[in-house]
Design an enzyme around this catalytic site. Structure first.
Site, mmCIF file in Angstrom:
data_model
loop_
_atom_site.group_PDB
_atom_site.id
_atom_site.type_symbol
_atom_site.label_atom_id
_atom_site.label_comp_id
_atom_site.label_asym_id
_atom_site.label_seq_id
_atom_site.Cartn_x
_atom_site.Cartn_y
_atom_site.Cartn_z
ATOM 1 N N CYS A 111 -6.659 -60.671 -28.059
ATOM 2 C CA CYS A 111 -5.202 -60.575 -27.890
ATOM 3 C C CYS A 111 -4.717 -61.082 -26.529
ATOM 4 O O CYS A 111 -3.527 -61.305 -26.332
ATOM 5 C CB CYS A 111 -4.738 -59.140 -28.107
ATOM 6 S SG CYS A 111 -5.280 -58.464 -29.674
ATOM 7 N N HIS A 248 1.999 -58.472 -25.186
ATOM 8 C CA HIS A 248 1.311 -58.535 -26.476
ATOM 9 C C HIS A 248 1.878 -57.433 -27.370
ATOM 10 O O HIS A 248 1.962 -56.267 -26.954
ATOM 11 C CB HIS A 248 -0.199 -58.356 -26.265
ATOM 12 C CG HIS A 248 -0.922 -58.073 -27.536
ATOM 13 N ND1 HIS A 248 -0.744 -58.846 -28.661
ATOM 14 C CD2 HIS A 248 -1.798 -57.101 -27.882
ATOM 15 C CE1 HIS A 248 -1.500 -58.361 -29.636
ATOM 16 N NE2 HIS A 248 -2.136 -57.300 -29.190
ATOM 17 N N ASN A 278 1.003 -57.043 -35.414
ATOM 18 C CA ASN A 278 0.161 -57.467 -34.288
ATOM 19 C C ASN A 278 -0.545 -58.772 -34.678
ATOM 20 O O ASN A 278 -1.377 -58.779 -35.576
ATOM 21 C CB ASN A 278 -0.856 -56.350 -33.998
ATOM 22 C CG ASN A 278 -1.830 -56.704 -32.892
ATOM 23 O OD1 ASN A 278 -1.983 -57.856 -32.515
ATOM 24 N ND2 ASN A 278 -2.513 -55.694 -32.379
HETATM 25 N N1 ACO Z 1 -1.681 -43.962 -42.857
HETATM 26 C C1 ACO Z 1 -1.736 -42.626 -42.905
HETATM 27 N N2 ACO Z 1 -2.628 -41.902 -42.191
HETATM 28 C C2 ACO Z 1 -3.465 -42.591 -41.389
HETATM 29 C C3 ACO Z 1 -3.460 -43.996 -41.289
HETATM 30 C C4 ACO Z 1 -2.509 -44.678 -42.078
HETATM 31 N N3 ACO Z 1 -2.404 -46.020 -42.047
HETATM 32 N N4 ACO Z 1 -4.402 -44.374 -40.419
HETATM 33 C C5 ACO Z 1 -4.997 -43.253 -39.970
HETATM 34 N N5 ACO Z 1 -4.441 -42.182 -40.565
HETATM 35 C C6 ACO Z 1 -4.757 -40.774 -40.384
HETATM 36 C C7 ACO Z 1 -6.169 -40.567 -39.860
HETATM 37 O O1 ACO Z 1 -7.100 -40.611 -40.928
HETATM 38 C C8 ACO Z 1 -6.065 -39.189 -39.256
HETATM 39 O O2 ACO Z 1 -6.124 -38.242 -40.271
HETATM 40 P P1 ACO Z 1 -6.882 -36.837 -40.024
HETATM 41 O O3 ACO Z 1 -6.123 -36.174 -38.912
HETATM 42 O O4 ACO Z 1 -6.747 -36.181 -41.339
HETATM 43 O O5 ACO Z 1 -8.270 -37.209 -39.643
HETATM 44 C C9 ACO Z 1 -4.635 -39.180 -38.697
HETATM 45 O O6 ACO Z 1 -3.919 -40.209 -39.395
HETATM 46 C C10 ACO Z 1 -4.585 -39.436 -37.216
HETATM 47 O O7 ACO Z 1 -5.416 -40.581 -36.958
HETATM 48 P P2 ACO Z 1 -5.558 -41.195 -35.534
HETATM 49 O O8 ACO Z 1 -6.446 -42.378 -35.581
HETATM 50 O O9 ACO Z 1 -5.874 -40.103 -34.578
HETATM 51 O O10 ACO Z 1 -4.047 -41.637 -35.326
HETATM 52 P P3 ACO Z 1 -3.353 -42.090 -34.020
HETATM 53 O O11 ACO Z 1 -2.218 -41.234 -33.715
HETATM 54 O O12 ACO Z 1 -4.344 -42.355 -32.916
HETATM 55 O O13 ACO Z 1 -2.747 -43.484 -34.467
HETATM 56 C C11 ACO Z 1 -3.242 -45.817 -34.210
HETATM 57 C C12 ACO Z 1 -3.617 -44.517 -34.897
HETATM 58 C C13 ACO Z 1 -1.824 -46.203 -34.646
HETATM 59 C C14 ACO Z 1 -4.205 -46.910 -34.612
HETATM 60 C C15 ACO Z 1 -3.283 -45.551 -32.683
HETATM 61 O O14 ACO Z 1 -4.538 -45.050 -32.296
HETATM 62 C C16 ACO Z 1 -2.980 -46.760 -31.912
HETATM 63 O O15 ACO Z 1 -1.867 -47.189 -31.837
HETATM 64 N N6 ACO Z 1 -4.000 -47.338 -31.271
HETATM 65 C C17 ACO Z 1 -3.877 -48.576 -30.639
HETATM 66 C C18 ACO Z 1 -4.586 -49.539 -31.456
HETATM 67 C C19 ACO Z 1 -3.947 -50.875 -31.533
HETATM 68 O O16 ACO Z 1 -2.794 -51.098 -31.255
HETATM 69 N N7 ACO Z 1 -4.770 -51.775 -31.930
HETATM 70 C C20 ACO Z 1 -4.328 -53.083 -32.141
HETATM 71 C C21 ACO Z 1 -5.457 -53.999 -32.004
HETATM 72 S S1 ACO Z 1 -5.965 -54.110 -30.404
HETATM 73 C C22 ACO Z 1 -4.842 -54.861 -29.578
HETATM 74 O O17 ACO Z 1 -4.022 -55.544 -30.095
HETATM 75 C C23 ACO Z 1 -4.888 -54.658 -28.144
#
Ligand code: ACO
Length: 321
Positions: A111, A248, A278
């Protein structure tokens, strides 16, 4: 001496996929995706390739700059989802464009790729090797995403953006910083090919994108404000003197936290991730093109560009438009 961005361009696949449509593939909801990421839809390829998208974006950037493909001296394509191992995407784009006088090669910093490629072009021009460069960032991430993994497939989109840059006496890129932390590469990864030869055959570890979302989140909100401060200190500019922060487009919550840590109003953090998701190395140049074409970039505006992603890689530059 620096380089100035003379033209921008972008291209997106025709098909859009809403959050609602994704609920047919994985156990998720429009509300969850919007709330956690800010994304409402993304463009997904049904035939467009990295090369067709990048070539279209490059063509538009050249047109916007009033330049011809034959004038391009350096052509860089940043991507982590190339169509082929060889030849590189940049050479394929060169062929489509007819940029026969350019030296062309790819760069992969995930990214941060577009930003690192822009810095590379800047270094070449500052060294006097080339007078100009066409720099593209493009991805067809939909082919490396696991469409059964709700934790990742909701995040990504396909697309490409490009800028044409030229040697400039004043303004342009005023300074840049870039960093990498290979020790933390496992938090976001995707294997491209297993080791397979007459002597050994090993299984692939991660055929599709695998991500530890929380780790990526905490990396981004810690390192990005720090590297933005670093480039501002280096160039002697204060955050309040910056007109726009073009980052980004990973996730709205990441951008909001970064803005808060820099004590900058969110209005100066333009976003398009709600419409395009993204797009990794395409995120920054596509957003830059939207801002340019909608008249939000005025000559003399100060813009910070910042990228962060797999590697881990991160960096920022200050641009005087
Ligand atoms: N829909 C519904 N529920 C979901 C989904 C979904 N798409 N994905 C995960 N969950 C659930 C999980 O299973 C978990 O359930 P549980 O509590 O029963 O185990 C719950 O939601 C919480 O999951 P987390 O992974 O803890 O959720 P979080 O609040 O951390 O959000 C996310 C996840 C959005 C990916 C977050 O961690 C984030 O924004 N991370 C940054 C990652 C990113 O932006 N990556 C992009 C690529 S890298 C880059 O571009 C730099």
């Amino acid at each position: 001496m620096s380089i100035r961005i003379m033209g921008t361009g972008s291209a997106l696949p025709e098909k859009t996929v809403s959050n609602l449509e994704l609920t047919k593939l994985v156990d998720t909801s429009d509300e969850w995706i919007r709330e956690r990421t800010g994304i409402a839809q993304r463009h997904i390829s049904t035939g467009e390739t990295l090369v067709t998208l990048a070539a279209e974006a490059c063509g538009r950037a050249l047109e916007n700059a009033g330049r011809d493909a034959s004038q391009v001296e350096l052509l860089l394509v940043a991507t982590c989802s190339p169509e082929r191992g060889i030849p590189c995407a940049a050479c394929q784009v060169q062929r489509v464009l007819g940029a026969e006088n350019a030296a062309a090669f790819d760069l992969n910093a995930a990214c941060s790729g577009f930003l690192f490629a822009l810095h590379t072009a800047c270094a070449y021009v500052e060294a006097g090797i080339y007078q100009n460069a066409l720099v593209a960032g493009g991805e067809v991430l939909s082919k490396i995403v696991d469409w059964t993994d709700r934790g990742t497939c909701i995040l990504f989109g396909d697309g490409a953006g490009a800028v044409f840059v030229e040697k400039s006496g004043t303004g342009g890129i005023l300074g840049f910083v870039q960093h990498s932390d290979g020790t933390r590469g496992d938090v976001l990864k995707c294997d491209s090919r297993a080791l397979k030869n007459p002597y050994v055959e090993l299984p692939m570890e991660a055929e599709f994108v695998q991500m530890d979302g929380r780790e990526v989140f905490s990396f981004a909100v810690r390192q990005v404000p720090a590297c933005i401060r670093e480039v501002l200190t280096k160039t002697g500019v204060r955050a309040e003197e910056v007109d726009l922060f073009v980052l980004h487009q990973a996730n709205r919550r990441i951008l909001e936290t970064i803005a808060k840590r820099l004590a900058v109003d969110m209005e100066r953090f333009p976003m398009n991730l709600d419409r395009v998701g993204n797009m990794s190395s395409a995120s920054i140049p596509v957003l830059l093109d939207e801002l340019n074409r909608s008249g939000r970039l005025e000559r003399g505006s100060r813009i910070v560009l910042a990228g962060f992603g797999a590697g881990l890689t991160y960096g920022a530059c200050l641009v005087e438009w």
